[in-house]
Design an enzyme around this catalytic site. Structure first.
Site, PDB file in Angstrom:
ATOM      1  CE  LYS A 280      -1.688  -1.430   3.847  1.00  0.00           C
ATOM      2  NZ  LYS A 280      -2.403  -1.715   5.103  1.00  0.00           N
TER       3      LYS A 280
ATOM      4  CB  THR B 139      -7.366   9.130   7.437  1.00  0.00           C
ATOM      5  OG1 THR B 139      -6.268   8.749   6.614  1.00  0.00           O
ATOM      6  CG2 THR B 139      -8.162  10.208   6.759  1.00  0.00           C
TER       7      THR B 139
ATOM      8  N   GLY C 190      -7.410   4.213  10.523  1.00  0.00           N
ATOM      9  CA  GLY C 190      -8.167   3.005  10.198  1.00  0.00           C
ATOM     10  C   GLY C 190      -8.231   2.687   8.710  1.00  0.00           C
ATOM     11  CB  THR C 191      -6.561   4.113   5.694  1.00  0.00           C
ATOM     12  OG1 THR C 191      -5.258   4.064   6.256  1.00  0.00           O
ATOM     13  CG2 THR C 191      -7.089   5.521   5.779  1.00  0.00           C
ATOM     14  N   GLY C 192      -5.954   1.215   6.693  1.00  0.00           N
ATOM     15  CA  GLY C 192      -5.461  -0.130   6.391  1.00  0.00           C
ATOM     16  C   GLY C 192      -6.432  -1.204   6.855  1.00  0.00           C
ATOM     17  CB  CYS C 193      -8.487  -1.545   9.942  1.00  0.00           C
ATOM     18  SG  CYS C 193      -7.182  -1.441  11.167  1.00  0.00           S
TER      19      CYS C 193
END
Ligand SMILES: Nc1ncnc2c1ncn2[C@@H]1O[C@H](COP(=O)(O)OP(=O)(O)O)[C@@H](O)[C@H]1O
Ligand SMILES: Cc1ncc(COP(=O)(O)OP(=O)(O)O)c(N)n1
Length: 272
Positions: free
Chosen positions: A176, A210, A212-215
């Site tokens: 990512k 931001t 929690g993007t990866g989750c």
């Protein structure tokens, strides 16, 4: 009538609801799948940072996994925060025992706020035990650097990292690019299936930090795989979903903004 797919997240709890189990279950709900959870750790966390962690014992983690797999068909599994060696070993043993399919591994190591969510001594165990079980592994740039020992500065480095992580045993690698402004206009992720590279690009949202993007992304991939999509389609649709969630991130606290898991659904329903 089509039956709803059951998707499991094995991850830590984020008390503020932006990441971890809470983000995963919201993502599952937004994808129309039935969400289930195995909690590996409880974090005291908010939009500004992580303040404490209580790991759940390996025995209780095993019991949670058994309770689910002994009773309910599981179409896909997302793995997030796994804290420490004993946690990783029991998860790997149980997923092998139950021959779990469609495993998406988000190799969570350090929160954006700088807190170690994985004991650094357990990094090698994570690579050795969980990577080979994963259909898709989704490292961010710092995680890909830890897993490979490389320094990643550009797309070529991302590709080399993906190759090296692929050699550790997962079916597909998604490196990512959120932490790497290779292209200041776009946030580019690199998917490698062992033969070909696919590039997933979205307009880079220049907003406040931001959370929690990866989750959210990894949970969306798991939901899509569980619904029967192939890996490129599952990842492409998950990338579209997380981009909307980031564009519409919420201002709920004083720090990083959690992604908006239900923006499209609420919009369609005329709620916003
Ligand atoms: N500012 C941004 N604009 C658009 N997409 C982003 C942005 N930051 C991260 N992303 C995307 O969010 C997803 C999660 O990536 P990343 O933030 O790197 O992971 P993590 O949360 O694990 O650190 C990736 O698809 C990435 O490209
Ligand atoms: C309990 C818990 N799990 C994972 C994370 C990390 O979330 P992630 O989406 O990878 O990234 P940040 O939110 O840290 O940017 C977490 N914070 N808590």
């Amino acid at each position: 009538m089509q039956t709803m797919k059951n998707i499991l997240t094995i991850a830590g709890s984020d008390s503020s609801g932006g990441a971890g189990i809470q983000a995963d279950l919201k993502t599952f709900a937004a994808h129309g799948v039935f969400g289930m959870s195995v909690i590996t750790a409880v974090t005291a966390q908010n939009t500004q940072g992580v303040f404490a962690v209580q790991d759940i014992t390996a025995d209780v983690i095993a019991k949670q996994i058994e309770a689910i797999f002994d009773d309910i068909p599981v179409a896909a599994v997302k793995i997030g925060m796994v804290s420490r060696m004993e946690t990783i070993q029991i998860i790997a043993a149980k997923l092998r025992q139950y021959q779990a399919v469609n495993i998406v591994l988000d190799p969570v190591m350090v929160s954006t706020s700088g807190y170690h969510l994985l004991n650094p001594a357990a990094q090698a165990i994570l690579a050795g035990e969980l990577l080979p079980l994963a259909a898709v592994v989704t490292p961010n740039i710092p995680e890909a650097e830890v897993l490979t020992g490389l320094t990643i500065n550009n797309l070529t480095d991302m590709e080399e990292a993906a190759r090296r992580i692929y050699a550790m045993g997962p079916g597909n690698v998604l490196v990512k690019g959120g932490h790497l402004a290779v292209d200041p206009e776009n946030s580019i992720d690199v998917l490698f299936d062992g033969v070909n590279f696919h590039y997933l690009s979205a307009q880079r949202i220049a907003a406040k930090k931001t959370h929690g993007t990866g989750c959210t992304l990894s949970a969306a991939i798991a939901a899509n795989l569980g619904k029967g999509l192939n890996v490129p389609a599952a990842v492409t649709q998950a990338k579209e979903y997380v981009t909307v969630a980031i564009e519409n991130a919420l201002t709920i606290g004083k720090g990083a903004r959690p992604t908006h898991h239900f923006y499209t659904l609420y919009k369609q329903a005329g709620m916003i």
